[in-house]
Design a protein around this motif. Sequence first.
Motif, PDB file in Angstrom:
ATOM      1  N   ALA A 127      -2.860   1.669   5.922  1.00 11.34           N
ATOM      2  CA  ALA A 127      -3.507   0.438   5.446  1.00 11.34           C
ATOM      3  C   ALA A 127      -3.704  -0.541   6.588  1.00 11.34           C
ATOM      4  N   THR A 146      -8.274   0.233   1.749  1.00  9.72           N
ATOM      5  CA  THR A 146      -7.471   1.447   1.871  1.00  9.72           C
ATOM      6  C   THR A 146      -8.028   2.575   1.020  1.00  9.72           C
ATOM      7  N   ILE A 147      -8.787   2.215   0.008  1.00 11.90           N
ATOM      8  CA  ILE A 147      -9.374   3.245  -0.849  1.00 11.90           C
ATOM      9  C   ILE A 147     -10.788   3.587  -0.401  1.00 11.90           C
ATOM     10  N   SER A 184      -6.298  -3.453  -1.025  1.00 14.97           N
ATOM     11  CA  SER A 184      -6.517  -2.381  -1.993  1.00 14.97           C
ATOM     12  C   SER A 184      -7.886  -1.747  -1.800  1.00 14.97           C
ATOM     13  N   SER A 207      -3.393   6.107  -1.206  1.00 14.05           N
ATOM     14  CA  SER A 207      -4.083   5.163  -2.086  1.00 14.05           C
ATOM     15  C   SER A 207      -5.162   5.870  -2.901  1.00 14.05           C
ATOM     16  N   ALA A 212       0.842  -1.197   0.000  1.00 19.01           N
ATOM     17  CA  ALA A 212       0.000   0.000   0.000  1.00 19.01           C
ATOM     18  C   ALA A 212       0.879   1.249   0.000  1.00 19.01           C
ATOM     19  N   ASN A 247      -3.605   8.107  -5.596  1.00 21.60           N
ATOM     20  CA  ASN A 247      -3.129   7.324  -6.742  1.00 21.60           C
ATOM     21  C   ASN A 247      -4.278   6.984  -7.685  1.00 21.60           C
TER      22      ASN A 247
END
Length: 958
Positions: free
Chosen positions: A524, A560-561, A557, A917, A518, A920
Amino acid sequence: MTLLKDHALPPYKAHTDCATLIAEVAALADRQAADYIKTNADFFEWLAEGSPYLIGLMRRYPDVVASLLTQSPQDYCETLRETLTNNTCATREEWMKHIRDVRNCSALAVGLADVAKMWRVEEVVQQMTNLADVAVATTLDWLFHEAMAAGKISSPAQTGLVVLALGKHGGRELNYSSDIDIVVYYTPDAITLAAIDERKFFISLVRDLAHILQERTQDGYVFRVDLRLRPDPGATQVAISVPAALSYYESMGQNWERAVYIKARPIAGDSEAGHRFLVHLEPYIWRRYFDFASIEDVHSMKRQIHAVRGHTHIAAAGHNIKLGRGGIREIEFFVQTQQLIAGGRDDGLRGQRTIEMLAALADHNWITEDVAKGLTQSYYYLRQIEHRLQMQHDEQTQTLPADETAFANFTHFAGYATPQDFEKELLQHLSYVTQEYGLLFEQGESLAADSGNLVFTGGEDDPDTIETLAAMGFARPKDVSGIIRSWHAGRLRATRSVRSREILTRLTPMLLQSLTHAADPDDAFVKFSNFLAELPSGVQFFSLVQSMPRVLDILVSFITITPHLAHRLSGDVNLLDMLIENRLPSAAPLSLAPQDDFQEVLDALRIHVHEAQFAGCIRMMSDPVQAYAQGEYFSAVASRAIKALLPCVLADIARRYSHITDGDIALVGMGKLGSQELALQSDLDIIIICDCPDFSVLSEAASEAESQTQSINADTWFARTARHLLSGLSAHTAEGVLYEVDTRLRPSGQSGALVSKLASFEDYQRTQAWSWEHMALTRARTIASTGDLGGRIDTLIHSILCTPRDHNKLTRDIVDMRSRLAAHHTQDSVYDIKNGRGGLVELEFICQSLQIAYAHKYPILAYSYTLPEALDKLHEVGCVNDNTYARMQEVVQCYSTLRQLMSLCRDKGQVFAPTPSGLNLLLQATDMMSASRLEEAIISHRAFVGATLDKALQDWTI
């Protein structure tokens, strides 16, 4: 006797200050001791340089040397302990001074006997253990007598108090400056207390015990007390009831705690109660039957430690001889893990002392005689070095000096001529222990990281594990370690079962590795921990991850988003399946049975919508470039839900109030629902319109079976239907909440009726509505209706929008509304693309104002469109020129993309603060190289939109 019998010093030249110091010590002693010190000045000077602590004690207690010249160190220490047993101290201050004097004199006697080679390691540790036992027992007795004198208790006899020594203290292997590990449990109602809460009394008692023993005064301290080996120390008090402790170990106890209790023994309080407690724990500690998972978990205690097989370099300077590679702990783990596996069926392997159990393991053919002999020699050697380290400054340390000069000085104190001689022998032992330790359970997979330990057992952080976590990229490794240890303590619902903790132990290295991928591993980790905290159970999830390791990467993933969706994921295994399989639910119309129980209908509706929303999130994360078009998907999901819910609401209302003849009702989507641009967390803007030939008509039963229903007039019937419908959309059920609904766009806003009659709606829109309300109608769309009411509403709205406008009045109204919004909805950050000059609201103003300004001339503009579609139509009819159209479409795509993704990445109502995250994801979707480039693009878009709206309001062309 001769104190320095057979003692040989390494080649050594004393410093002048050491000689001066020894002369001062001799001057303080009596004649016999002074003569002895002077005669053996070389020894004491060597001692002064190696152990300032012991020389300091000699200066303070010069009579100790004299006593050791007339009696053995063992007799002397025993005499000191008897003064504790037969104490006459009247006050706490007197007792604290007396027990510290006894400790200091004992430490000096033990230290001198050790460095003079009168005692071997086992005699040193036995004497230190004896002192600790007596110190705890007599201090506890003193506190009970103090409580009696204060009238708190009647008698301290048979208190039911269980005081157990654990660790090296319990195994009678206490090192020179060790902490003492104890736990204290009380038997409820075992003693009579005078109007004092029992629990508070024992907690206070244990705190006083620890304070007396470890408080540093001008006389020093007795022992540092560690109470953290009690059940779940982060969540429990220092004194726990016996039933609570037994319940914990029977249901929540971990294998490392079983290893701790191998060495447990009663040392104070009620001895009978202590032995009974341990008898109760025997089935927990010594399991006669092991399943495969339990054996694997015991093995994992070892496999979490980084064991390097073969020839590997170990530096002597700076090495921790307890926790480091080849150290004391590896020998202890070597013994304890095998005891746990075999001790349940073999009573001969239940001993408390490490050396004795090495011999027993060899006798019972678990290891060879050579291995037992080799590890025994290494254990004694390392313990001796440990004692020399600690008696330098009376510190609880096992780390050799890293500085070259300090290392050389310690080498001399350890009895070596040169640092090279010491290093050679030390590394031989460390390498040998590493070799044997690495061979233990060598067929099992490693549960350590390549760079070091990943140990999360015990009551404190493993130093090498902290270093490993830091090397993996965690900025707060101690926080990470503490949280993982709390998982293993069963503080989460997901880790309360033995099986879930066993699987978690195996998964932890994989989990941590996944989290390091992450953008911010610490962030995360926290979000993953929050996810675990919401899981109702852990076995199913942990087993899934164990069988499909790629799930972890997908999950990390996702959470964390989109942390605000993690609670949905943790409570719904179907969503987890969708995440793993990256699949979307069926887009077919949702079918609900109106005859079903209404609560079941609501739960089924929520399951469907949540799965569909979740699938949309997966799609956005998989292809963020297409996020700008996701509004149509989320809007379609909401529209299906409304269409499916309406007949169910009508059926439920009919069961209560029967039917209204020729009455129709419609739900009109406004705002982003109407324009099909909903984001994940959007509210539903809805107005409800009804029509009926006679609103005073009473509802009538449609059949004999409904003859008991209540009759109400149509006005009331529609109002109750509307409230029931809105409640169905927004109420919390066992499956969560569906949508938040906003009805403030209805005629007259909050002051208007919840349900608008069609005629009233038309009259209001034609005679009273403000310009901004007609602009809002450009996004109005009938979502669901009965009869032909929906078609009539859409026709009416089209007619209203096609009404010719006074451009000057329209300009004044929009300028006024723009200033009001600027005053009440300020931009909170560069990522707030909605509010402020040039934001999404002003972009919508441009399209909506042009639509109502020219719809009378171009009726095609009088329909609900998405923002890109509205621009297309305005461009087609010539209201927007080619250059403006191209730039505005670019802005729309950027704003729409950011809006969808920010709704995915933040909690509702929060100011968007991009996490690594989330940022990005935004950069990937907008094809920007950095956050600064993205922010520059947003600022540029704002300037363009603001200027374009200015121009539109000036001459109504752009």
